[in-house]
Design an enzyme around this catalytic site. Structure first.
Site, mmCIF file in Angstrom:
data_model
loop_
_atom_site.group_PDB
_atom_site.id
_atom_site.type_symbol
_atom_site.label_atom_id
_atom_site.label_comp_id
_atom_site.label_asym_id
_atom_site.label_seq_id
_atom_site.Cartn_x
_atom_site.Cartn_y
_atom_site.Cartn_z
ATOM 1 N N GLY A 47 33.856 52.101 28.473
ATOM 2 C CA GLY A 47 33.947 50.889 29.284
ATOM 3 C C GLY A 47 33.851 49.640 28.440
ATOM 4 C CG ASN A 48 35.654 46.205 29.468
ATOM 5 O OD1 ASN A 48 35.164 45.371 30.235
ATOM 6 N ND2 ASN A 48 36.780 46.844 29.744
ATOM 7 N NE ARG A 49 29.061 43.990 24.604
ATOM 8 C CZ ARG A 49 28.124 44.916 24.403
ATOM 9 N NH1 ARG A 49 27.301 45.249 25.373
ATOM 10 N NH2 ARG A 49 28.018 45.498 23.231
ATOM 11 C CB SER A 50 34.710 42.983 32.188
ATOM 12 O OG SER A 50 35.017 42.364 33.412
ATOM 13 C CB ALA A 76 38.087 43.536 31.227
#
Ligand code: CTP
Ligand code: CA
Length: 220
Positions: free
Chosen positions: A33-36, A98
């Site tokens: 995943g990512n930090r969005s 994102a």
């Protein structure tokens, strides 16, 4: 404060907003995943709703926004499918999600076990489809808005995205700057539009960015 005298200037407009970071499965219990936070997309949806638009939010993050059709997804593939099913019927797409650029080639059926003899574990990734580019390449009447998350050469990189993705507008943000973009309540946007000079906005709350964007759209 709800002001009933404010014109609902997006009444009759069908809008899809995508929000949040996609989560790409590794195995039944893990993902990439990512930090969005999804906050920019949620603000875009909320403000458009308040202006009278008919909103569908395709989101990876939970929300308690009301009077919005909410479609919860996890992966880029799911997001793209839900969007493609509806793209013909909408007036505006705001692609604030994102989207992970890559996903694991294989998703393990069972939880992956660590091996006592191996200190390094490799996951092979494959490119996700570019949702914005794929969908915008089929556009007829739709107004398509993308974002560009950059840490360097903001204008040059974002100009490339404006052209290559067939977007009408790119909202570019330098995500390495304090207070801009990922996982904070504020954003600092440069709006890029074909045949126009870039328009740099001051640092402001994501809700104010959304208000300024929809004001721009209404005045086009
Ligand atoms: N986007 C998308 N599908 C992808 C990747 C990105 O639809 N697989 C969309 C994002 O939602 C955003 C825009 O494309 O509106 C730009 O995303 P960004 O990550 O800034 O650019 P990329 O084209 O992915 O290029 P890079 O990450 O290499 O800068
Ligand atoms: Ca990307």
């Amino acid at each position: 404060i709800e002001n009933n005298f404010i014109d609902k200037k997006l009444t009759g407009k069908k809008v899809i907003v995508t929000a949040g970071g996609t989560k790409e499965n590794i195995d039944p219990v893990r993902y990439i995943g990512n930090r969005s936070s999804g906050k920019m997309g949620l603000a875009m949806a909320e403000v458009a709703r308040d202006l009278g638009a008919d909103i569908t939010l395709i989101t990876t993050v939970e929300t308690d926004l009301t009077d919005i059709e909410i479609i919860k997804v996890q992966t880029a593939a799911e997001m793209m499918k839900k969007l493609q099913d509806r793209f013909d019927t909408i007036d505006v797409l705001v692609m604030a999600a994102a989207v992970a650029d890559f996903k694991p080639i294989n998703v393990a059926d069972q939880k992956i076990k660590k091996n006592d003899n191996e200190d390094i574990f490799t996951i092979k990734l494959t490119k996700n489809p570019d949702i914005l580019k794929t969908v915008a390449s089929t556009k007829t009447h739709q107004f398509v808005v993308g974002f560009a998350a950059e840490t360097q050469n903001l204008l040059a990189n974002a100009e490339k995205k404006l052209a290559s993705k067939n977007a009408d507008v790119i909202l570019a943000n330098n995500v390495s700057e304090n207070g801009a973009g990922f996982n904070v309540d504020t954003n600092k946007i440069t709006l890029l539009q074909k045949d126009h000079e870039p328009d740099s906005w001051p640092l402001m709350s994501k809700v104010d960015v959304a208000k300024k964007f929809w004001g721009f759209y209404i005045n086009l």
